[in-house]
Design a protein around this motif. Structure first.
Motif, mmCIF file in Angstrom:
data_model
loop_
_atom_site.group_PDB
_atom_site.id
_atom_site.type_symbol
_atom_site.label_atom_id
_atom_site.label_comp_id
_atom_site.label_asym_id
_atom_site.label_seq_id
_atom_site.Cartn_x
_atom_site.Cartn_y
_atom_site.Cartn_z
ATOM 1 N N VAL A 1 41.465 2.340 16.866
ATOM 2 C CA VAL A 1 40.248 3.184 16.902
ATOM 3 C C VAL A 1 40.204 4.436 15.407
ATOM 4 C CG1 VAL A 1 38.547 5.076 17.543
ATOM 5 C CG2 VAL A 1 40.103 3.662 20.123
ATOM 6 N N SER A 2 39.237 3.296 15.028
ATOM 7 C CA SER A 2 39.882 4.153 13.880
ATOM 8 C C SER A 2 40.936 4.216 13.101
ATOM 9 C CB SER A 2 39.251 5.795 13.650
ATOM 10 O OG SER A 2 37.485 6.138 14.400
ATOM 11 N N LEU B 1 48.911 11.643 24.325
ATOM 12 C CA LEU B 1 47.854 11.366 25.418
ATOM 13 C C LEU B 1 46.704 11.700 24.496
ATOM 14 C CD1 LEU B 1 46.526 11.069 28.340
ATOM 15 C CD2 LEU B 1 46.984 13.640 28.857
ATOM 16 N N VAL B 2 45.742 11.145 23.772
ATOM 17 C CA VAL B 2 44.858 11.210 23.278
ATOM 18 C C VAL B 2 43.651 11.526 24.026
ATOM 19 C CG1 VAL B 2 45.853 10.708 21.630
ATOM 20 C CG2 VAL B 2 44.173 9.207 22.400
ATOM 21 N N ILE C 1 34.716 3.930 23.195
ATOM 22 C CA ILE C 1 36.102 5.073 21.950
ATOM 23 C C ILE C 1 35.804 5.004 21.148
ATOM 24 C CG2 ILE C 1 38.129 5.898 22.036
ATOM 25 C CD1 ILE C 1 37.462 5.056 25.335
ATOM 26 N N GLU C 2 35.486 6.667 20.684
ATOM 27 C CA GLU C 2 35.349 6.640 19.031
ATOM 28 C C GLU C 2 36.423 7.890 18.937
ATOM 29 O OE1 GLU C 2 30.692 6.147 18.079
ATOM 30 O OE2 GLU C 2 31.296 7.113 19.498
ATOM 31 N N LYS C 3 36.637 8.192 17.275
ATOM 32 C CA LYS C 3 37.386 8.996 16.601
ATOM 33 C C LYS C 3 36.179 10.583 16.490
ATOM 34 C CE LYS C 3 41.372 10.713 14.140
ATOM 35 N NZ LYS C 3 42.422 10.007 13.613
ATOM 36 N N SER D 1 39.677 15.170 15.160
ATOM 37 C CA SER D 1 41.018 14.919 15.190
ATOM 38 C C SER D 1 40.708 14.540 16.960
ATOM 39 C CB SER D 1 42.178 15.935 15.649
ATOM 40 O OG SER D 1 41.087 17.244 15.892
ATOM 41 N N GLU D 2 39.720 14.085 17.545
ATOM 42 C CA GLU D 2 39.321 14.141 18.313
ATOM 43 C C GLU D 2 39.663 12.665 19.265
ATOM 44 O OE1 GLU D 2 37.494 16.762 20.374
ATOM 45 O OE2 GLU D 2 39.526 18.408 20.841
ATOM 46 N N PHE D 3 39.493 11.905 20.092
ATOM 47 C CA PHE D 3 39.449 11.091 20.371
ATOM 48 C C PHE D 3 38.366 11.115 22.121
ATOM 49 C CE2 PHE D 3 42.832 9.758 18.141
ATOM 50 C CZ PHE D 3 42.217 9.067 17.333
ATOM 51 N N VAL D 4 37.121 10.872 21.838
ATOM 52 C CA VAL D 4 36.108 10.648 23.180
ATOM 53 C C VAL D 4 35.358 10.041 23.494
ATOM 54 C CG1 VAL D 4 33.544 11.577 23.113
ATOM 55 C CG2 VAL D 4 35.641 13.057 21.381
ATOM 56 N N GLY D 5 34.930 9.680 24.813
ATOM 57 C CA GLY D 5 34.859 8.550 25.455
ATOM 58 C C GLY D 5 33.040 8.865 26.079
#
Length: 455
Positions: free
Chosen positions: A213-214, A237-238, A276-278, A281-285
């Motif tokens: 992802v990215s 863990l992200v 799942i996207e960045k 600095s965070e990853f979001v679902g």
């Protein structure tokens, strides 16, 4: 162990035509990219009446799927109190080398089946295995020389390890431990030195997969209670989502990755798709859709050309749209019921002869079958998708073989069907063996490798 329940495994090679065709490697659980695709398989223009058996070799007990790299097959089994890794010549079945170590098998609910569930991974000249007692080993692929072996956790899930190791960027990733010390660990492939360890829940019976992802490489893994994304570089863990089992069931179906879309399925919980996207600095679902109508228990679905093909716990094959999750069709999978407890006295069906089409089975209610991964009614550990045997349902493999889809049932019925969003259309069906199987068929060129269990 009760001798009446002991099994041995044989590797069986069959071919559709006499011409030898080079195919793609199948180096780990669910193939080169862990997506159930056999891109190098050459389907014939017309399917023969029967498959031609090339050779068989007895290799010991276990249901780990073989790995195929070049002209070598790598197998991981249990034999005479040892866990054994073998390398065979894929053309002849002759043994090239073997390496073994003494190990106890499975006990308690899984004692009737003590062989490995976890499939070997082969890459960068190395073979990595995870044994029934959580021992992780790394061997030299050319010679079988032991490079390193670790037994740091001395614990395992209730039905023993089913998760298969993943090799990526000169590192081996493995889900190890049990209820009190579950972890995802990255080891330096050459030396076995621990690079990092993420501690969490007990491992599930599914296997970790890679998602990018990215530009960030993430290891997606299922634990006993959640699905997590771990940074492959540092073990942090992200992202995570709760995924506890409702009632009796298991996290045994390997997550599917299609670009930035993560699909996952589990007993009684349908199928979900999350993007799942960045962001910063965070990853979001973000959930794309959820289909509660159809669930899998041990089968890992295949994503192909905008459709998701899967096998429900009631032995029903079904197809849902990857775009919106709507159910497109469903049908009983021919030959899906395996002989064993649960079919009832006198209820076992006679397997069809080689080359004959199996009659459709009547589906059972869509719910968890008896037993669990590795237990009675649950032969196969989830690292390979977690398919079991006995009388339970939902135990079968589906492979994307290019122009066709190939399903293998526990009763060793190989079913070839057409990829379609409209209906189930069977093209051919073969009785590969009178003995059961719980390993994926390995398709390459014009060959099909199947590991069967001889009882």
């Amino acid at each position: 162990m009760n001798t009446r329940t002991q099994t041995a495994a044989s590797i069986l090679i069959v071919s559709m035509i006499t011409l030898t065709v080079a195919g793609q490697d199948w180096p780990q659980w669910r193939g080169a990219d862990r997506d159930g695709r056999a891109e190098g398989f050459k389907a014939p223009k017309s399917w023969p009446k029967e498959l031609a058996k090339k050779w068989t070799a007895t290799v010991g007990e276990g249901v780990a799927t073989p790995a195929l790299v070049g002209d070598r097959l790598y197998l991981f089994t249990r034999q005479e109190g040892n866990e054994v890794t073998r390398c065979l010549d894929a053309a002849t079945g002759k043994e090239v080398w073997q390496e073994k170590y003494e190990s106890l098998g499975a006990t308690a609910p899984a004692q009737s089946f003590s062989g490995p569930r976890s499939s070997p991974a082969v890459a960068n000249g190395k073979v990595v295995t995870i044994g029934v007692r959580g021992v992780i080993s790394c061997l030299e692929a050319s010679s079988g020389k032991k490079l390193w072996r670790k037994d740091d956790f001395k614990a395992w899930p209730n039905f023993f390890p089913g998760s298969s190791p993943l090799i990526l960027d000169n590192a081996a990733f493995a889900q190890l431990g049990g209820r009190t010390n579950g972890a995802l660990v990255a080891y330096e492939l050459a030396s076995g030195e621990q690079k990092w360890k993420w501690s969490g829940d007990s491992p599930g019976y599914a296997s970790p997969v890679l998602m990018t992802v990215s530009g960030s490489k993430l290891i997606i893994a299922e634990t006993e209670r959640r699905i997590v994304a771990i940074n492959a570089g540092d073990g942090k863990l992200v992202w995570e989502v709760p995924y506890s089992v409702q009632g009796r069931g298991y996290n045994a179906s390997t997550p599917m990755v299609d670009g930035q879309t993560l699909l996952f399925a589990g007993s009684g919980r349908g199928i979900k798709a999350v993007r799942i996207e960045k962001k910063g600095s965070e990853f979001v679902g973000n959930e794309l859709w959820s289909n509660p109508e159809k669930s899998v228990q041990f089968n890992t679905p295949v994503v192909k050309s905008g459709s998701v093909y899967a096998l429900a716990a009631n032995n029903e094959l079904f197809c849902v749209s990857e775009q919106d999750g709507k159910t497109l069709w469903f049908a009983p999978l021919p030959g899906a019921a395996a002989p064993g407890p649960g079919n009832g006295p006198g209820g076992q069906r006679r397997p069809p002869a080689a080359g004959q089409i199996a009659p459709a089975e009547q589906p059972r209610p869509d719910g968890p079958p008896p037993g669990g991964p590795g237990g009675q009614g649950g032969r196969r550990g989830g690292g390979r998708g977690g398919m079991g045997g006995g009388g339970g349902g939902g135990y079968g493999s589906i492979v994307d073989a290019g122009s066709v889809l190939v399903a293998m049932t526990p009763s060793s019925q190989l079913v070839i069907f057409e990829p379609s969003q409209k209906e189930f259309k069977q093209l051919a069906s073969y009785k590969v063996s009178e003995s059961p199987t719980h390993a994926y068929p390995v398709l390459s060129g014009n060959r099909i490798s199947s590991k069967i269990e001889i009882r």
